[in-house]
Design a protein around this motif. Structure first.
Motif, short mmCIF file in Angstrom:
data_model
loop_
_atom_site.label_atom_id
_atom_site.label_comp_id
_atom_site.label_asym_id
_atom_site.label_seq_id
_atom_site.Cartn_x
_atom_site.Cartn_y
_atom_site.Cartn_z
N UNK A 26 0.84 -1.21 0.00
CA UNK A 26 0.00 0.00 0.00
C UNK A 26 0.87 1.25 0.00
N UNK A 27 1.90 1.26 0.88
CA UNK A 27 2.75 2.44 1.03
C UNK A 27 3.70 2.64 -0.15
N UNK A 28 3.79 1.65 -1.03
CA UNK A 28 4.59 1.81 -2.24
C UNK A 28 3.94 2.81 -3.20
N UNK A 29 2.65 3.02 -3.04
CA UNK A 29 1.91 4.02 -3.83
C UNK A 29 1.96 3.77 -5.34
N UNK A 30 1.92 2.51 -5.73
CA UNK A 30 1.91 2.18 -7.15
C UNK A 30 0.58 1.57 -7.59
N UNK A 31 -0.36 1.51 -6.66
CA UNK A 31 -1.62 0.83 -6.94
C UNK A 31 -1.76 -0.36 -6.01
N UNK A 32 -2.97 -0.69 -5.64
CA UNK A 32 -3.22 -1.73 -4.64
C UNK A 32 -3.56 -3.07 -5.28
N UNK A 33 -3.39 -4.13 -4.49
CA UNK A 33 -3.86 -5.45 -4.91
C UNK A 33 -5.38 -5.42 -5.01
N UNK A 34 -5.98 -6.30 -5.84
CA UNK A 34 -7.44 -6.24 -6.07
C UNK A 34 -8.29 -6.15 -4.81
N UNK A 100 7.19 7.75 -2.75
CA UNK A 100 6.50 8.38 -3.87
C UNK A 100 7.29 8.32 -5.17
N UNK A 101 8.60 8.12 -5.10
CA UNK A 101 9.40 8.00 -6.32
C UNK A 101 9.41 6.55 -6.80
N UNK A 102 9.59 6.36 -8.10
CA UNK A 102 9.34 5.06 -8.73
C UNK A 102 10.25 3.96 -8.22
N UNK A 103 11.57 4.16 -8.23
CA UNK A 103 12.49 3.08 -7.90
C UNK A 103 12.29 2.53 -6.48
N UNK A 104 12.32 3.38 -5.44
CA UNK A 104 12.08 2.83 -4.09
C UNK A 104 10.68 2.25 -3.93
N UNK A 105 9.71 2.79 -4.66
CA UNK A 105 8.35 2.25 -4.58
C UNK A 105 8.27 0.84 -5.13
N UNK A 106 8.96 0.60 -6.26
CA UNK A 106 8.99 -0.74 -6.85
C UNK A 106 9.68 -1.72 -5.91
N UNK A 107 10.81 -1.29 -5.32
CA UNK A 107 11.53 -2.14 -4.36
C UNK A 107 10.64 -2.48 -3.18
#
Length: 233
Positions: A26-34, A100-107
């Motif tokens: 959730x805190x990755x802020x890339x979209x949630x699981x269904x 909020x930035x892409x790389x740490x969010x993906x990690x």
């Protein structure tokens, strides 16, 4: 008693780690699981925490599963109550960072899925029944005769669709988790050399029957003892 303590310790380690993994995604802020899209959609409608939404949905599914003939274990009830409670504990106290930035969010998202995989090992290996959502999948598979993949995908797509229209956050992370969570679970099971098919779950009705039989035997022994005492008198 030691075995019971060990089993429930394993269960609660799994439930807590499951909550940690979900909050990380959730805190990755890339979209949630269904399912979390659905839970977040509910929070937008009735203004509750996402953890409480998780508990409410679990309770409704628990009732539905019972009507569909699915057995309930202590793990099922604990799953319903404690994952949502642990999520609120973590989120309301900001114990897991937000990116909020892409790389740490993906990690963060990938780490969260790995934690969920490890949590699944601990939770399932306790052998105390499946969670409400997995129970619904099993019950509908039995009732319809459709494949597990079809039923699971149908359930998650339905949860995603409703959650999206209720305002749940859908993004690239939703796709990543939908496609990747199974691989992370399989990887975790491989690390622990865990065969999920070999687990024999214990359900609440079995414990009730065990206690009932034990009480009946105790009463029978007591009555026999009283009869012997009367004869001796």
């Amino acid at each position: 008693m030691k075995k019971i303590i060990s089993t429930f310790t394993r269960l609660f380690i799994g439930l807590f780690l499951f909550a940690v993994g979900i909050v990380m995604t959730i805190n990755a802020n890339l979209g949630l699981a269904p399912w979390d899209v659905f839970h977040q959609g509910i929070t937008n409608v009735i203004n509750i925490t996402i953890g409480r939404a998780n508990i409410i949905v679990g309770f409704i599914l628990l009732i539905l599963n019972s009507f569909l003939g699915e057995k309930i274990g202590w793990g099922t009830i604990c799953n319903m109550i404690f994952i949502g409670s642990f999520m609120d504990l973590l989120m309301l106290n900001h114990l897991i960072p937000t990116f909020n930035s892409v790389f740490p969010s993906v990690i963060m998202m990938l780490m969260g899925m790995f934690v969920i995989g490890v949590a699944s090992f601990y939770y399932i290996s306790a052998g105390l029944g499946s969670g409400p959502r997995d129970g619904l999948m099993v019950a509908l598979t039995k009732k319809t005769g459709k494949s597990v993949r079809f039923i699971r995908n149908s359930i998650e797509l339905t949860a995603l669709f409703i959650g999206y229209f209720l305002g749940g956050h859908v993004g690239v992370g939703t796709v990543i988790m939908s496609l990747g969570i199974g691989y992370f679970m399989q990887f975790s099971f491989k690390i622990f050399k865990f065969d999920v098919a070999a687990v024999e779950h214990r359900f609440i009705d079995e414990d009730i029957k065990f206690l009932k039989d034990k009480l009946i035997r105790r009463k029978a022994c007591k009555d026999t003892s009283e009869d012997i005492n009367e004869i001796n008198i």
